[in-house]
Write a protein that holds these residues in place. Structure first.
Motif, mmCIF file in Angstrom:
data_model
loop_
_atom_site.group_PDB
_atom_site.id
_atom_site.type_symbol
_atom_site.label_atom_id
_atom_site.label_comp_id
_atom_site.label_asym_id
_atom_site.label_seq_id
_atom_site.Cartn_x
_atom_site.Cartn_y
_atom_site.Cartn_z
ATOM 1 N N LEU A 134 -20.169 28.266 19.653
ATOM 2 C CA LEU A 134 -20.023 26.827 19.433
ATOM 3 C C LEU A 134 -21.028 26.036 20.268
ATOM 4 O O LEU A 134 -21.563 25.025 19.812
ATOM 5 C CB LEU A 134 -18.600 26.393 19.774
ATOM 6 C CG LEU A 134 -17.495 26.886 18.834
ATOM 7 C CD1 LEU A 134 -16.135 26.393 19.317
ATOM 8 C CD2 LEU A 134 -17.738 26.412 17.406
ATOM 9 N N ALA A 135 -21.280 26.496 21.508
ATOM 10 C CA ALA A 135 -22.271 25.822 22.347
ATOM 11 C C ALA A 135 -23.655 25.899 21.710
ATOM 12 O O ALA A 135 -24.446 24.953 21.795
ATOM 13 C CB ALA A 135 -22.289 26.441 23.748
ATOM 14 N N GLY A 136 -23.952 27.034 21.057
ATOM 15 C CA GLY A 136 -25.226 27.174 20.360
ATOM 16 C C GLY A 136 -25.352 26.204 19.199
ATOM 17 O O GLY A 136 -26.410 25.588 18.995
ATOM 18 N N ILE A 137 -24.278 26.063 18.430
ATOM 19 C CA ILE A 137 -24.277 25.099 17.326
ATOM 20 C C ILE A 137 -24.446 23.683 17.865
ATOM 21 O O ILE A 137 -25.226 22.883 17.332
ATOM 22 C CB ILE A 137 -22.974 25.230 16.510
ATOM 23 C CG1 ILE A 137 -22.927 26.601 15.805
ATOM 24 C CG2 ILE A 137 -22.848 24.095 15.496
ATOM 25 C CD1 ILE A 137 -21.623 26.879 15.102
ATOM 26 N N LYS A 178 -13.081 38.187 26.281
ATOM 27 C CA LYS A 178 -14.423 38.448 25.746
ATOM 28 C C LYS A 178 -14.627 37.699 24.430
ATOM 29 O O LYS A 178 -15.675 37.090 24.207
ATOM 30 C CB LYS A 178 -14.615 39.952 25.526
ATOM 31 C CG LYS A 178 -15.990 40.305 24.971
ATOM 32 C CD LYS A 178 -16.137 41.807 24.770
ATOM 33 C CE LYS A 178 -17.509 42.136 24.183
ATOM 34 N NZ LYS A 178 -17.674 43.596 23.960
ATOM 35 N N GLU A 179 -13.604 37.742 23.547
ATOM 36 C CA GLU A 179 -13.707 37.036 22.270
ATOM 37 C C GLU A 179 -13.838 35.529 22.490
ATOM 38 O O GLU A 179 -14.613 34.856 21.803
ATOM 39 C CB GLU A 179 -12.485 37.335 21.402
ATOM 40 C CG GLU A 179 -12.440 38.747 20.857
ATOM 41 C CD GLU A 179 -11.148 39.021 20.109
ATOM 42 O OE1 GLU A 179 -11.188 39.764 19.105
ATOM 43 O OE2 GLU A 179 -10.100 38.496 20.523
ATOM 44 N N GLU A 180 -13.054 35.009 23.447
ATOM 45 C CA GLU A 180 -13.114 33.578 23.723
ATOM 46 C C GLU A 180 -14.471 33.187 24.269
ATOM 47 O O GLU A 180 -15.006 32.129 23.929
ATOM 48 C CB GLU A 180 -12.018 33.202 24.723
ATOM 49 C CG GLU A 180 -11.888 31.704 24.953
ATOM 50 C CD GLU A 180 -10.698 31.355 25.811
ATOM 51 O OE1 GLU A 180 -10.921 30.822 26.917
ATOM 52 O OE2 GLU A 180 -9.553 31.625 25.385
ATOM 53 N N ARG A 181 -15.071 34.028 25.098
ATOM 54 C CA ARG A 181 -16.382 33.742 25.656
ATOM 55 C C ARG A 181 -17.448 33.710 24.555
ATOM 56 O O ARG A 181 -18.279 32.801 24.502
ATOM 57 C CB ARG A 181 -16.727 34.782 26.718
ATOM 58 C CG ARG A 181 -18.028 34.497 27.461
ATOM 59 C CD ARG A 181 -18.128 35.320 28.744
ATOM 60 N NE ARG A 181 -17.974 36.741 28.507
ATOM 61 C CZ ARG A 181 -16.927 37.471 28.859
ATOM 62 N NH1 ARG A 181 -15.902 36.868 29.467
ATOM 63 N NH2 ARG A 181 -16.877 38.763 28.625
#
Length: 415
Positions: A20-23, A11-14
């Motif tokens: 990061l994908a948002g950035i 869950k944390e990795e997701r």
């Protein structure tokens, strides 16, 4: 703040990858959104097409230069602090774009946005490589690369929509939207991005430029940079001129180009993660080889296309957008694994510069090859296709010589 070794839960990795994908999405959108604003900027700021070209290229050139500069310091700081600081500076630069009163101010603001955005791209990939083990990194890179697809889908139509429907702001509206969106991702990143300091354990003895030189001259790193260049030359010789060729030679309307990008970007949003899962299951090199070989057909079809029905164009262009950018998913997974964690930030910063310079040279080189005849049609685009074909084959050969460096930088989080 106490740092403790911590392996993130699924869950944390997701959450980490989505953050990061948002950035990544916001800084790519910041670049993409300039393209549809050309007519408004030319009219409102009283500039010509050459000056608008400078606004576009300033982002790429400063991104390449900042990547080289970043190589002197990225491995000397906590990854979390550095990426959040760069993101704040990127937000400020984008805000200045929206507030720009004239061409010169906007040009400087775009250059600054490119400088910080270019480093952000390298840092995002570096942090993914630091946290996600190599055996799962293909899927992780697929998630990050989906941000490029979403930018393609959202960039062109969103820029036109906001600029045309918010009359009081006009061309400034997209930049203010990106600032608001980025502030949201900044808050999420502050909350969820882990502290990464394992790479700081290396010895920092010696001149920083000698250390950078040592990173560059390492044979496996040089192979990775060469591979990165071929990836860009195999795609960006063709991609910038697709819309122009479709309208001038194939007979598609400008409004249909938006449909092409929407369909291609939407398809890539899903297939990039699928390609990532395939890379983890069947191997990065094997998956890259298959996707790269499959991409050769739409490359040649695109650069040799004659007037055909719209549905045939749409099928080919969608396959093109799935496979040609799709090569980047396993390709970047291999590139990020080429450097040891202690120098990965430096390595990826230089790789980002190589990527920007290679994409710029690809566009420039293709522009020197193609010409327009008296009827306004593009000529010699087929030669560009052959060049991309050759670079893709060369990239497959170089990829076979990349080696995976020792990994496992511990992930540390605030207690």
């Amino acid at each position: 703040m106490v740092n403790t070794t911590h392996s993130p839960s699924p869950k944390e990795e997701r959450i980490f990858l989505l953050t990061l994908a948002g950035i990544q999405f916001t800084h790519i959108l910041d670049f993409m959104i300039m393209m549809p604003l050309g007519p408004q900027l030319i009219r409102v700021l009283h500039i010509d097409t050459h000056q608008f070209g400078l606004l576009l290229s300033s982002y790429t050139f400063t991104a390449a230069a900042s990547g080289l500069l970043a190589a002197t310091y990225v491995d000397r700081f906590d990854r979390r602090k550095l990426i959040l600081t760069l993101y704040v500076l990127f937000i400020v630069a984008t805000l200045c774009c929206g507030l720009a009163p004239d061409f010169v101010f906007l040009l400087i603001a775009r250059a600054l946005a490119g400088a910080f955005g270019g480093i952000l791209g390298a840092m995002v990939q570096t942090v993914v490589a630091d946290v996600v083990p190599f055996e799962r990194r293909g899927q992780a890179m697929g998630t990050i690369m989906s941000a490029f697809a979403l930018s393609t889908v959202a960039g062109v139509p969103l820029g036109l929509f906001l600029a045309s429907h918010i009359e009081t702001l006009g061309w400034r509206a997209p930049f203010f939207f990106i600032v608001l969106l980025s502030c949201g991702f900044l808050a999420v990143g502050y909350r969820y991005l882990p502290s990464l300091t394992g790479h700081l354990r290396r010895s920092d003895a010696g001149n920083v430029f000698r250390q950078i030189y040592a990173v560059v001259r390492e044979p496996n790193h040089m192979n990775a940079y060469f591979f990165m260049s071929l990836l860009m030359l195999g795609g960006f010789t063709v991609i910038p001129y697709v819309a122009l060729y479709y309208t001038a030679n194939v007979g598609m309307t400008e409004s249909f180009i938006t449909v092409i990008y929407l369909c291609g970007g939407a398809a890539t949003f899903f297939t990039s993660r699928l390609i990532g899962r395939m890379a983890d299951r069947y191997g990065k090199l094997r998956t890259y080889r298959v996707v790269a070989l499959a991409s050769l057909l739409p490359l040649l079809v695109t650069t040799h296309l004659v007037p055909v029905p719209w549905w045939a164009v749409l099928i080919n262009s969608t396959i093109f957008f799935i496979l040609v950018p799709g090569r980047m998913v396993p390709g970047m997974a291999m590139i990020t694994a080429a450097a040891a964690p202690q120098v990965r930030g430096t390595f990826m910063s230089i790789a980002s510069s190589v990527q920007m310079m290679a994409s710029g040279l690809a566009s420039l080189g293709a522009g020197l090859i193609i010409t327009r005849n008296a009827a306004g049609q593009i000529e010699h685009y087929n030669l560009v296709g052959y060049l991309a074909f050759g670079c893709t084959l060369a990239g497959i050969w170089v990829a076979q010589h990349l080696k995976v460096a020792p990994s496992a930088t511990p992930v540390t989080r605030p207690a």
